[in-house]
Design an enzyme around this catalytic site. Structure first.
Site, PDB file in Angstrom:
ATOM      1  N   ASP A  56     -12.394  -3.283 -14.644  1.00 22.98           N
ATOM      2  CA  ASP A  56     -12.858  -2.129 -14.058  1.00 22.98           C
ATOM      3  C   ASP A  56     -12.092  -0.761 -14.672  1.00 22.98           C
ATOM      4  O   ASP A  56     -10.857  -0.925 -14.573  1.00 22.98           O
ATOM      5  CB  ASP A  56     -13.164  -2.002 -12.791  1.00 22.98           C
ATOM      6  N   HIS A 104     -24.357  -6.673 -12.154  1.00 25.20           N
ATOM      7  CA  HIS A 104     -22.911  -6.828 -12.159  1.00 25.20           C
ATOM      8  C   HIS A 104     -22.312  -7.249 -10.872  1.00 25.20           C
ATOM      9  O   HIS A 104     -22.683  -6.479  -9.859  1.00 25.20           O
ATOM     10  CB  HIS A 104     -22.115  -5.855 -12.962  1.00 25.20           C
ATOM     11  N   SER A 159     -23.903   2.573 -10.287  1.00 24.81           N
ATOM     12  CA  SER A 159     -23.939   3.656 -11.342  1.00 24.81           C
ATOM     13  C   SER A 159     -24.180   3.090 -12.516  1.00 24.81           C
ATOM     14  O   SER A 159     -24.559   3.964 -13.657  1.00 24.81           O
ATOM     15  CB  SER A 159     -22.700   4.341 -11.515  1.00 24.81           C
TER      16      SER A 159
END
Ligand code: AMP
Ligand code: ZN
Length: 114
Positions: free
Chosen positions: A30, A100, A95
């Protein structure tokens, strides 16, 4: 989805710190990690989220969870423990509108989440 950021990552059009990739999935670190280990795993096929997934996606949903366990092992957090998170919709904190899972670990995680 040509303008979807995760589709672009899956097509190698946007760089990512790749953890692993196979025919179905793409796993990467990330960009804004919330824990010492924070991996995002996406299906290469565009599905908005778990709510919009259908029976045809049952296989990919299972593969995402199996891959989450693999990511935890690969990053060394399997023994100490980790969390698999799937945010859905606005209140869920989603977001990016491409299905995912997050794999988080490397520190003690609080519960309940904020
Ligand atoms: P969510 O808020 O559940 O939709 O998760 C989306 C995650 O994707 C967030 O944790 C972002 O930090 C992460 N993210 C967004 N863009 C990128 C990128 N280009 N590379 C890596 N991670 C990203
Ligand atoms: Zn997408």
């Amino acid at each position: 989805m040509s303008d979807c950021i995760f589709c672009k990552i899956a097509r190698h059009e946007i760089p990512a710190r790749v953890l692993f990739e196979n025919d179905d999935l793409f796993a990467f670190h990330d960009i804004n990690p919330q824990a010492p280990v924070h991996i995002v795993i996406i299906p290469k096929v565009h599905v908005e989220n778990v709510l919009s997934a259908s029976d045809e996606h049952t296989g990919i949903l299972g593969k995402l969870l199996r891959a989450a366990a693999g990511a935890a092992t690969q990053t060394g957090i399997a023994e100490t423990g980790f969390r698999v998170v799937l945010n859905n919709g606005v209140d869920g904190g989603q977001s990016v509108d491409h299905l995912h899972v997050h794999v988080l670990g490397g520190r003690k995680l609080a519960w309940p989440p904020g």
